[in-house]
Write a protein that holds these residues in place. Structure first.
Motif, short mmCIF file in Angstrom:
data_model
loop_
_atom_site.label_atom_id
_atom_site.label_comp_id
_atom_site.label_asym_id
_atom_site.label_seq_id
_atom_site.Cartn_x
_atom_site.Cartn_y
_atom_site.Cartn_z
N ASN A 119 25.27 29.93 61.03
CA ASN A 119 26.01 28.90 61.74
C ASN A 119 26.07 27.61 60.92
OD1 ASN A 119 26.44 30.51 64.05
ND2 ASN A 119 24.36 30.08 64.73
N TYR A 120 27.26 26.99 60.93
CA TYR A 120 27.44 25.78 60.14
C TYR A 120 28.52 24.93 60.78
CZ TYR A 120 28.67 22.83 56.14
OH TYR A 120 28.94 21.76 55.31
N THR A 121 28.24 23.67 61.01
CA THR A 121 29.24 22.73 61.54
C THR A 121 29.14 21.43 60.76
OG1 THR A 121 27.71 21.90 63.23
CG2 THR A 121 29.18 23.71 63.86
N LYS A 122 30.29 20.88 60.46
CA LYS A 122 30.31 19.60 59.76
C LYS A 122 31.71 19.01 59.81
CE LYS A 122 28.81 17.18 55.61
NZ LYS A 122 28.09 17.26 54.31
N ILE A 123 31.79 17.67 59.73
CA ILE A 123 33.07 16.96 59.67
C ILE A 123 33.21 16.35 58.29
CG2 ILE A 123 34.44 15.06 60.58
CD1 ILE A 123 33.08 15.46 63.26
N TYR A 124 34.34 16.61 57.65
CA TYR A 124 34.65 16.05 56.33
C TYR A 124 35.81 15.07 56.49
CZ TYR A 124 31.91 19.99 54.56
OH TYR A 124 30.92 20.88 54.30
N GLN A 125 35.72 13.91 55.82
CA GLN A 125 36.76 12.89 55.93
C GLN A 125 37.04 12.26 54.58
OE1 GLN A 125 36.66 10.26 59.54
NE2 GLN A 125 34.55 10.99 59.71
N THR A 126 38.27 11.82 54.41
CA THR A 126 38.63 11.00 53.25
C THR A 126 39.33 9.74 53.75
OG1 THR A 126 40.74 12.19 53.02
CG2 THR A 126 38.88 12.92 51.64
N LYS A 127 39.17 8.67 53.01
CA LYS A 127 39.82 7.40 53.33
C LYS A 127 41.23 7.38 52.73
CE LYS A 127 35.35 5.01 53.12
NZ LYS A 127 34.57 3.96 52.42
N VAL A 128 42.00 6.36 53.09
CA VAL A 128 43.32 6.18 52.49
C VAL A 128 43.16 6.00 50.98
CG1 VAL A 128 45.35 4.69 52.36
CG2 VAL A 128 44.31 5.19 54.58
N GLY A 129 43.89 6.82 50.22
CA GLY A 129 43.81 6.75 48.77
C GLY A 129 42.71 7.59 48.16
N GLU A 130 41.87 8.21 49.00
CA GLU A 130 40.75 9.00 48.50
C GLU A 130 41.08 10.49 48.58
OE1 GLU A 130 35.97 9.70 49.44
OE2 GLU A 130 37.27 8.75 50.93
N GLN A 131 40.62 11.24 47.58
CA GLN A 131 40.72 12.70 47.59
C GLN A 131 39.35 13.25 47.24
OE1 GLN A 131 43.76 13.05 44.64
NE2 GLN A 131 45.43 13.01 46.10
N ALA A 132 38.99 14.37 47.87
CA ALA A 132 37.65 14.92 47.66
C ALA A 132 37.69 16.44 47.76
CB ALA A 132 36.67 14.35 48.68
N THR A 133 36.75 17.08 47.04
CA THR A 133 36.63 18.54 47.05
C THR A 133 35.25 18.92 47.57
OG1 THR A 133 38.14 18.74 45.16
CG2 THR A 133 36.73 20.63 45.64
N TYR A 134 35.21 19.94 48.44
CA TYR A 134 33.96 20.37 49.03
C TYR A 134 33.83 21.89 48.89
CZ TYR A 134 34.62 15.85 51.32
OH TYR A 134 34.86 14.52 51.57
N VAL A 135 32.60 22.35 48.74
CA VAL A 135 32.31 23.78 48.73
C VAL A 135 31.57 24.11 50.02
CG1 VAL A 135 31.19 25.69 47.53
CG2 VAL A 135 32.17 23.79 46.22
N LEU A 136 32.16 24.98 50.85
CA LEU A 136 31.54 25.35 52.10
C LEU A 136 30.49 26.43 51.87
CD1 LEU A 136 34.68 25.38 54.44
CD2 LEU A 136 33.22 23.47 53.74
N PRO A 137 29.60 26.67 52.84
CA PRO A 137 28.47 27.58 52.62
C PRO A 137 28.85 28.99 52.20
CG PRO A 137 28.10 26.28 54.59
CD PRO A 137 29.51 25.99 54.14
#
Length: 359
Positions: A119-137
């Motif tokens: 089980n895994y829960t999370k919220i990911y957010q970026t701001k205006v002008g921001e870009q981000a990369t995430y690796v999920l479990p």
């Protein structure tokens, strides 16, 4: 793999290695440290990416310091670089690599614990002008565009994501026992072994671009479980089961536009079309004949700046060019040079545009 997919696997791994190092440089939370450990253990290539970048600092004794910190790591295995990394990127990572190195100690001891996390829960957010990369479990790679919010909820039988706003690219790890779906507005996008991009403009206006595999568009009330998954993978838009649930299958190189909750006819994209639609993933915006008003609306997604046009005629000018996302100064200079359009700042975040006055 589709020939319209603009990224290679090595590029993806390197991109994520750089993203993790950047995050480590600013400081990781305990939860992020756990995610980083899992990412490192998913593939030897992930670990190689970090050490191959370090090869660029051989003259700065970086490898010597790493060998002191990690005597168990055989740097001789990396005597010949497997990765091509721009020196400008590598230089910016030197300090970050030193900070992240300690996290690699004794990762093997935690491998079993990480795999046990279902089980895994999370919220990911970026701001205006921001870009981000995430690796999920599970190894899925998510890249979020400007001003985006994504909720992730994994359970034993399902991988469910909710795109509350913005845009995301999803490189989905294959797991037939846990279907992967992204809900956005009043539609759900289920991956059938795929890489795809979802843009949420409003709750009823969405865009989907598939660059690998298939995606099924359904109403969010349609639940896809492991028992149905194989049948959906083999289906197309003429399949009775797809028609019964009023779904649409979108395949590699195709785009679906949803306006006011209605899915328009699926369109086939050229390689140039795909690269233009997904240029944001490389930090760029590409325009090729869009009206100026529409182009400026797209630019505004990446900055707090808003544009006021002096006339409807000005808004209909067709523009073309490549711009770095958020580079308002470069855009204004280009408009002045190529279209004789002057600008005036009416405050910190408002720019007025009008045709240049003839002297």
């Amino acid at each position: 793999m589709s020939n319209v997919h603009p990224f290679t696997s090595k590029n993806v791994i390197l991109e994520n290695a750089c993203t993790w190092v950047s995050a480590i440089d600013r400081g990781l939370s305990n939860e992020e440290k756990e995610q980083f450990k899992l990412w490192m253990l998913q593939s030897a290539a992930h670990q190689d990416a970090v050490y191959e970048i370090a090869q660029l600092w051989d003259e700065l004794s970086v490898l010597n310091e790493l060998s002191i910190l990690f005597p168990q790591h055989n740097s001789a295995n990396h005597s010949k670089s497997k990765w091509v990394v721009p020196y400008s990127i590598a230089a910016s990572l030197f300090a970050a690599l030193m900070v992240c190195s300690y996290l690699l100690v004794n990762l093997e001891n935690d491998f079993g614990k990480e795999l046990a996390k279902v089980n895994y829960t999370k919220i990911y957010q970026t701001k205006v002008g921001e870009q981000a990369t995430y690796v999920l479990p599970d190894g899925t790679i998510v890249q979020l565009n400007t001003n985006s919010m994504l909720e992730v909820a994994y359970s034993k039988g399902r991988r469910q994501l909710l795109l509350n706003k913005g845009e995301g690219r999803f490189n989905v790890a294959k797991d037939a026992s846990r279907p992967f779906s992204v809900m956005a507005g009043d539609k759900s996008f289920t991956a059938l072994g795929t890489v795809f991009n979802v843009q949420r403009n409003t709750s009823s206006d969405l865009e989907l671009v598939v660059t690998e595999g298939k995606v099924m568009i359904t109403d969010p009330s349609v639940a896809v479980d492991a028992n149905d998954f194989k049948a959906y993978q083999l289906a197309d838009n003429s399949t009775q089961k797809i028609r019964q649930i009023n779904a649409n299958i979108v395949t590699s190189g195709e785009k679906a536009v949803i306006e006011q909750s209605i899915t328009k006819p699926i369109t086939q994209l050229s390689v140039d079309d795909v690269q233009r639609d997904l240029a944001w993933q490389n930090g760029m915006l590409i325009f090729n004949g869009e009206q100026l008003g529409d182009a400026l609306n797209e630019v505004s997604r990446y900055t707090a700046t808003r544009f006021e046009l002096s006339s409807a005629e000005l808004a209909k000018i067709k523009v073309a060019g490549v711009f770095r996302a958020g580079d308002v100064a470069g855009l204004l200079e280009s408009l002045q040079t190529n279209f004789s359009i002057d600008h005036e700042r009416l405050g910190e975040h408002v720019v007025s545009l009008k045709y240049q006055t003839k002297s």
